[in-house]
Design an enzyme around this catalytic site. Structure first.
Site, PDB file in Angstrom:
ATOM      1  N   HIS A  20       0.670  -1.840  -0.065  1.00 31.22           N
ATOM      2  CA  HIS A  20      -0.064  -0.072   0.138  1.00 31.22           C
ATOM      3  C   HIS A  20       0.877   1.752  -0.051  1.00 31.22           C
ATOM      4  O   HIS A  20       2.051   1.398   0.063  1.00 31.22           O
ATOM      5  CB  HIS A  20      -1.238   0.131   1.345  1.00 31.22           C
ATOM      6  CG  HIS A  20      -0.150  -0.310   2.726  1.00 31.22           C
ATOM      7  ND1 HIS A  20       0.403   1.086   2.852  1.00 31.22           N
ATOM      8  CD2 HIS A  20      -0.292  -1.483   3.478  1.00 31.22           C
ATOM      9  CE1 HIS A  20       0.813   0.668   4.127  1.00 31.22           C
ATOM     10  NE2 HIS A  20       0.656  -0.538   4.414  1.00 31.22           N
ATOM     11  N   HIS A  23       4.176   1.633   2.876  1.00 29.21           N
ATOM     12  CA  HIS A  23       5.106   0.445   2.337  1.00 29.21           C
ATOM     13  C   HIS A  23       5.836   1.943   1.605  1.00 29.21           C
ATOM     14  O   HIS A  23       7.273   1.697   0.851  1.00 29.21           O
ATOM     15  CB  HIS A  23       4.273  -0.404   1.548  1.00 29.21           C
ATOM     16  CG  HIS A  23       3.610  -1.309   2.649  1.00 29.21           C
ATOM     17  ND1 HIS A  23       3.063  -2.005   2.228  1.00 29.21           N
ATOM     18  CD2 HIS A  23       4.553  -2.004   3.731  1.00 29.21           C
ATOM     19  CE1 HIS A  23       2.647  -2.749   3.390  1.00 29.21           C
ATOM     20  NE2 HIS A  23       3.574  -2.403   4.128  1.00 29.21           N
ATOM     21  N   CYS A 126      -0.913 -10.151  19.222  1.00 32.42           N
ATOM     22  CA  CYS A 126      -1.512  -9.132  18.835  1.00 32.42           C
ATOM     23  C   CYS A 126      -0.648 -10.433  17.422  1.00 32.42           C
ATOM     24  O   CYS A 126       0.407  -9.900  16.714  1.00 32.42           O
ATOM     25  CB  CYS A 126      -1.908  -7.760  18.583  1.00 32.42           C
ATOM     26  SG  CYS A 126      -2.132  -7.182  17.189  1.00 32.42           S
ATOM     27  N   CYS A 129       0.834  -7.097  14.137  1.00 27.54           N
ATOM     28  CA  CYS A 129       2.011  -6.734  14.778  1.00 27.54           C
ATOM     29  C   CYS A 129       2.323  -7.528  15.008  1.00 27.54           C
ATOM     30  O   CYS A 129       3.439  -7.245  15.617  1.00 27.54           O
ATOM     31  CB  CYS A 129       1.909  -5.641  15.487  1.00 27.54           C
ATOM     32  SG  CYS A 129       0.602  -5.264  16.968  1.00 27.54           S
ATOM     33  N   CYS A 143      -5.811  -4.651  20.573  1.00 24.27           N
ATOM     34  CA  CYS A 143      -4.935  -3.819  20.216  1.00 24.27           C
ATOM     35  C   CYS A 143      -4.818  -2.837  20.418  1.00 24.27           C
ATOM     36  O   CYS A 143      -5.496  -2.550  18.830  1.00 24.27           O
ATOM     37  CB  CYS A 143      -4.018  -4.439  19.133  1.00 24.27           C
ATOM     38  SG  CYS A 143      -2.969  -3.719  18.273  1.00 24.27           S
ATOM     39  N   HIS A 146      -4.367  -1.937  15.769  1.00 25.54           N
ATOM     40  CA  HIS A 146      -5.541  -2.713  15.257  1.00 25.54           C
ATOM     41  C   HIS A 146      -7.038  -2.458  15.365  1.00 25.54           C
ATOM     42  O   HIS A 146      -7.238  -3.205  14.976  1.00 25.54           O
ATOM     43  CB  HIS A 146      -4.654  -4.410  14.705  1.00 25.54           C
ATOM     44  CG  HIS A 146      -3.133  -3.788  14.185  1.00 25.54           C
ATOM     45  ND1 HIS A 146      -2.157  -4.106  14.359  1.00 25.54           N
ATOM     46  CD2 HIS A 146      -2.841  -3.817  12.938  1.00 25.54           C
ATOM     47  CE1 HIS A 146      -0.938  -4.352  13.090  1.00 25.54           C
ATOM     48  NE2 HIS A 146      -1.930  -3.671  12.433  1.00 25.54           N
ATOM     49  N   LYS A 290      -6.816   6.257   9.745  1.00 28.29           N
ATOM     50  CA  LYS A 290      -5.578   5.133   8.890  1.00 28.29           C
ATOM     51  C   LYS A 290      -5.936   4.585   7.588  1.00 28.29           C
ATOM     52  O   LYS A 290      -7.193   4.382   7.744  1.00 28.29           O
ATOM     53  CB  LYS A 290      -5.242   4.042   9.752  1.00 28.29           C
ATOM     54  CG  LYS A 290      -3.453   3.487  10.050  1.00 28.29           C
ATOM     55  CD  LYS A 290      -4.118   2.653  11.231  1.00 28.29           C
ATOM     56  CE  LYS A 290      -2.769   1.663  10.789  1.00 28.29           C
ATOM     57  NZ  LYS A 290      -3.130   0.323  11.522  1.00 28.29           N
ATOM     58  N   LYS A 293      -9.095  -1.344   4.529  1.00 27.19           N
ATOM     59  CA  LYS A 293      -9.207  -2.194   4.497  1.00 27.19           C
ATOM     60  C   LYS A 293     -11.056  -2.561   4.019  1.00 27.19           C
ATOM     61  O   LYS A 293     -11.660  -1.322   3.244  1.00 27.19           O
ATOM     62  CB  LYS A 293      -9.043  -3.259   4.266  1.00 27.19           C
ATOM     63  CG  LYS A 293      -8.144  -4.178   2.790  1.00 27.19           C
ATOM     64  CD  LYS A 293      -7.970  -5.727   2.885  1.00 27.19           C
ATOM     65  CE  LYS A 293      -6.728  -5.951   3.672  1.00 27.19           C
ATOM     66  NZ  LYS A 293      -6.981  -6.752   4.170  1.00 27.19           N
TER      67      LYS A 293
HETATM   68  N1  MSP Z   1       7.101  -6.742   9.275  1.00 22.76           N
HETATM   69  C1  MSP Z   1       6.856  -5.688   9.453  1.00 22.76           C
HETATM   70  C2  MSP Z   1       8.514  -4.740   9.969  1.00 22.76           C
HETATM   71  C3  MSP Z   1      10.171  -5.631  10.049  1.00 22.76           C
HETATM   72  S1  MSP Z   1      11.526  -5.382   9.894  1.00 22.76           S
HETATM   73  C4  MSP Z   1      12.552  -6.064  10.644  1.00 22.76           C
HETATM   74  C5  MSP Z   1       6.153  -4.541   9.142  1.00 22.76           C
HETATM   75  N2  MSP Z   1       5.655  -4.641   8.428  1.00 22.76           N
HETATM   76  S2  MSP Z   1       4.371  -3.829   7.431  1.00 22.76           S
HETATM   77  O1  MSP Z   1       4.077  -4.985   6.314  1.00 22.76           O
HETATM   78  O2  MSP Z   1       3.099  -3.847   8.751  1.00 22.76           O
HETATM   79  O3  MSP Z   1       5.541  -2.260   7.658  1.00 22.76           O
HETATM   80  C6  MSP Z   1       5.660  -2.285   6.869  1.00 22.76           C
HETATM   81  C7  MSP Z   1       6.458  -0.473   6.807  1.00 22.76           C
HETATM   82  O4  MSP Z   1       5.900   0.014   6.621  1.00 22.76           O
HETATM   83  C8  MSP Z   1       6.989  -0.293   8.888  1.00 22.76           C
HETATM   84  O5  MSP Z   1       7.898   0.965   8.415  1.00 22.76           O
HETATM   85  C9  MSP Z   1       5.577   0.519   8.676  1.00 22.76           C
HETATM   86  O6  MSP Z   1       5.736   1.502  10.649  1.00 22.76           O
HETATM   87  C10 MSP Z   1       5.320   0.942   7.180  1.00 22.76           C
HETATM   88  N3  MSP Z   1       3.766   1.645   7.627  1.00 22.76           N
HETATM   89  C11 MSP Z   1       2.664   1.522   7.402  1.00 22.76           C
HETATM   90  N4  MSP Z   1       1.831   1.620   7.048  1.00 22.76           N
HETATM   91  C12 MSP Z   1       1.787   2.356   6.777  1.00 22.76           C
HETATM   92  C13 MSP Z   1       1.316   3.884   6.471  1.00 22.76           C
HETATM   93  N5  MSP Z   1      -0.061   3.956   6.063  1.00 22.76           N
HETATM   94  N6  MSP Z   1       2.354   4.903   6.321  1.00 22.76           N
HETATM   95  C14 MSP Z   1       3.513   5.192   6.235  1.00 22.76           C
HETATM   96  N7  MSP Z   1       4.469   3.989   6.553  1.00 22.76           N
HETATM   97  C15 MSP Z   1       3.718   2.490   6.740  1.00 22.76           C
HETATM   98  O7  MSP Z   1       5.816  -4.047  10.562  1.00 22.76           O
END
Ligand code: MSP
Length: 488
Positions: A20, A23, A126, A129, A143, A146, A290, A293
Site C-alpha cells: 500500500h 510501504h 496480536c 503486529c 490492540c 489494530h 489510517k 480495508k
Molecule cells: N514486517 C514488519 C517490519 C519488520 S522490519 C525488521 C512490519 N511490516 S509492515 O508491512 O506492517 O510495515 C512495513 C513498514 O511500513 C513499517 O515501517 C511501517 O511502519 C510502515 N507503514 C505501514 N503503514 C504505513 C502508513 N500508512 N504510512 C507510512 N508507513 C506505514 O511492520
C-alpha cells in the site's frame, strides 16, 4: 581514497496483502537518501525486502489455500515490482525465506544463547503486529494499533533476558540513536518502567526458522525479521563489517519499540555494535484516518502509477509531509503539486531553455561566462544540511527556490525579445547551466525527470561536486517530450 560506506535500510514488509501507499512512502524516502549519498560518492548499501514468516502469513496462506512458501513467493513479487515501478535503487531485496537468512538467524541465535532460558509464555498476542502485549498496553483487551482483540496464548517458550539490558539501553539513548527527538523521548519514558524479558520462540506455529538449539521451537518472528539487517550485508561472513553498524534504519512509528528496545538489546547480547540511527517516519493517512480495508481507503501504489507520473508521486510524497510527521494523502493535493511546481515551474523552465535554444541559437548553446546574479540564490550548503538532518521536504523546498529564481531571471532578461546573439547565448547558457545543476540536485527525488533533463540538455549525469556554475560545456540540445504535461 576508498569510498566511505553507508548502510541504509527500510523495514521489511509483511507480504500478507499487496503493498500500500505507506510501504511506498517509506521506500521512496529511503531511496532519496540512498541516492543522495551516492551523489556524494558514498559506497551505499540500500536494503529492503519482505518479512515472510510468522503466524500472520501462515494464516493468510491458509485462507488462500496455498502453502506459506507458495503464498509468500506470490505476494513478494508485488513488492519487488513496486520497487521497479517506482525506480527504487536498492541493491538488495531480502526475503526472510532465503537460505542465507536462515544461516544468519541460526548464527545469531547461537551468539545470544547465554541470554536465553526456557519457560512458559502466558499472555496476549496480536497477530497483526506479531507482538506480545501486557494488559496495560491494551485498550480494553484490544490492540491499540489494530483496534482488534488480541489472542490469549499459553505455550512453552524460550525467553531472551532483555531486562538485563535496560540500563545499557537507557544509557545508549544519550547517543541520540532515534530521530525525531520526540520519538526518542517516547522510548525513554517507556524504559523508565522495568523491562520484561522477551519471548523469543513459538511452539504453536511452524512457519519460521527452527531455533538451532531446540528445533521444536520456531524463532519468534521479530527475532527473525530484525536479523535481516545483518543478513543483507553478508553476516555471519566477516565482510558484513564493511557496512555494520548500519547508518540508518528507516521505519514507521508503529515499530520503534521493536527497532530500539528489542533490536538493540539483541545486538548488545551478541556483542555487536548498535545502529547509528533509527529514523522514524509518520504514517500516511487518508483524510486524517489510517488507511483501512473495510472503509476501502487503502491506496494501491500500482494503480496510482497508472494515473500519475511516478516522479510526481515521489515528489509529492516527499515534499508534502515533513519527514517524521504524519501526512495526509489526496489526489487533489498531488495534482496541485504536479501542475504547480513540476509543470509550471520546473517543466516550464526546461521548456523555455529548449525552445529558445532551438529558435534563437540553432539548437546549440555555446560555453559562456557565468552570471553571478542567477547563482547567488543557489545554496548547496543549505540543501546538504537539510539532507544531513533528514529534512527531505526542506531540501526540496530549497531546490525549488532556485528553480523559481531561474524563472525570475528569465523573466527579467526576456531573452525571447533580445536580438543580440551574444546576449541571448549568455542568458540561455546561464539558465541551462542552472538546469544542469537542478537536475543533479533533483535526481535523488525524481530520477526519471532528471534523466530526461540531462538528455534534452545533452549532458551526462553529475555528482554533487558538479553543482558548481560554469561546468556546462558547449552543447547541442536534443528536444524531447514535455517534462510534466499538465493534468486537467
Ligand atoms: N514486517 C514488519 C517490519 C519488520 S522490519 C525488521 C512490519 N511490516 S509492515 O508491512 O506492517 O510495515 C512495513 C513498514 O511500513 C513499517 O515501517 C511501517 O511502519 C510502515 N507503514 C505501514 N503503514 C504505513 C502508513 N500508512 N504510512 C507510512 N508507513 C506505514 O511492520
Amino acid at each position: 581514497m576508498p569510498k566511505k560506506a553507508f548502510f541504509i535500510s527500510t523495514a521489511i514488509d509483511y507480504p500478507s496483502a499487496p503493498p500500500h501507499l505507506g510501504h511506498l512512502y517509506e521506500k521512496v524516502c529511503a531511496d532519496a537518501i540512498a541516492r543522495w549519498k551516492q551523489l556524494n560518492n558514498f559506497n551505499v548499501h540500500f536494503s529492503t525486502g519482505t518479512d515472510e514468516h510468522g503466524q500472520k502469513i501462515e494464516r493468510k496462506a491458509e485462507e488462500n489455500n496455498l502453502t506459506p512458501k507458495k503464498f509468500a513467493d506470490k505476494m513478494s513479487k508485488s513488492f519487488i515490482k513496486l520497487c521497479k515501478t517506482y525506480s527504487i535503487s536498492h541493491n538488495d531485496f531480502i526475503r526472510t525465506t532465503e537460505p542465507r537468512h536462515k544461516t544468519a538467524v541460526e548464527h545469531f541465535m547461537k551468539k545470544i544463547r547465554r541470554d536465553i532460558y526456557k519457560g512458559t509464555y502466558e499472555g496476549s498476542y496480536c497477530t497483526d503486529c506479531e507482538t506480545f502485549y501486557q494488559e496495560k498496553d491494551l485498550d480494553n483487551g484490544n490492540c491499540k494499533i489494530h483496534k482488534k482483540p488480541t489472542e490469549y496464548l499459553k505455550e512453552e517458550a524460550y525467553f531472551f533476558r532483555m531486562s538485563k539490558y535496560q540500563n545499557q539501553l537507557m544509557e545508549n539513548l544519550k547517543n541520540n540513536p532515534i530521530l525525531p527527538e520526540h520519538k526518542k523521548n517516547e522510548i525513554l519514558e517507556r524504559l523508565k518502567e522495568p523491562l520484561k524479558d522477551l519471548c523469543i520462540s513459538r511452539t504453536s506455529i511452524k512457519w519460521g526458522i527452527p531455533l538451532p538449539f531446540d528445533k521444536k521451537h520456531t524463532v519468534y518472528i521479530w527475532g527473525d525479521a530484525l536479523t535481516n539487517y545483518l543478513t543483507t550485508i553478508g553476516y555471519p561472513k566477516s565482510s558484513y563489517k564493511t557496512f555494520w553498524p548500519a547508518d540508518i534504519h528507516i521505519i514507521g512509528k508503529d515499530i520503534i519499540w521493536h527497532h530500539y528496545v528489542i533490536w538493540h538489546s539483541l545486538l548488545m547480547s551478541a556483542r555487536l555494535k548498535t545502529p547509528k540511527l533509527i529514523f522514524v517516519h509518520g504514517f500516511i493517512n487518508i483524510e486524517g484516518e489510517k488507511m483501512s480495508k473495510s472503509r476501502g481507503t487503502v491506496i494501491d501504489p500500482a494503480k496510482l502509477a497508472e494515473k500519475y507520473p511516478i516522479d510526481s508521486i515521489r515528489y509529492y510524497l516527499i515534499r508534502e509531509t515533513p519527514f517524521g510527521d504524519d501526512g495526509d494523502f489526496s489526489e487533489h493535493a498531488l495534482t496541485a503539486r504536479h501542475n504547480g511546481e513540476l509543470a509550471n515551474e520546473l517543466g516550464n523552465l526546461l521548456n523555455r531553455i529548449i525552445i529558445l535554444t532551438e529558435k534563437k541559437l540553432n539548437s546549440t548553446i555555446k560555453k559562456d561566462k557565468s552570471d553571478s546574479e542567477i547563482f547567488k540564490s543557489l545554496n548547496i550548503k543549505k540543501i546538504s544540511g537539510h539532507m544531513d538532518s533528514y529534512e527531505l521536504h526542506k531540501a526540496l523546498e530549497e531546490i525549488f527556490k532556485f528553480v523559481q529564481e531561474c524563472n525570475r531571471y528569465a523573466n527579467g532578461k526576456e531573452p525571447w525579445k533580445l536580438e543580440d546573439k551574444a546576449q541571448i547565448n549568455n542568458t540561455i547558457y546561464n539558465l541551462a547551466d542552472s538546469m544542469r545543476i537542478i537536475s543533479i540536485l533533483l535526481s535523488p527525488f525524481m530520477p526519471q525527470a532528471s534523466e530526461k533533463i540531462n538528455s534534452q540538455l545533452n549532458v551526462k549525469a553529475g555528482k554533487i561536486k558538479d553543482c558548481r556554475h560554469g561546468l556546462l560545456k558547449t552543447t547541442k540540445i536534443k528536444k524531447g517530450e514535455i517534462l510534466f504535461p499538465r493534468i486537467q
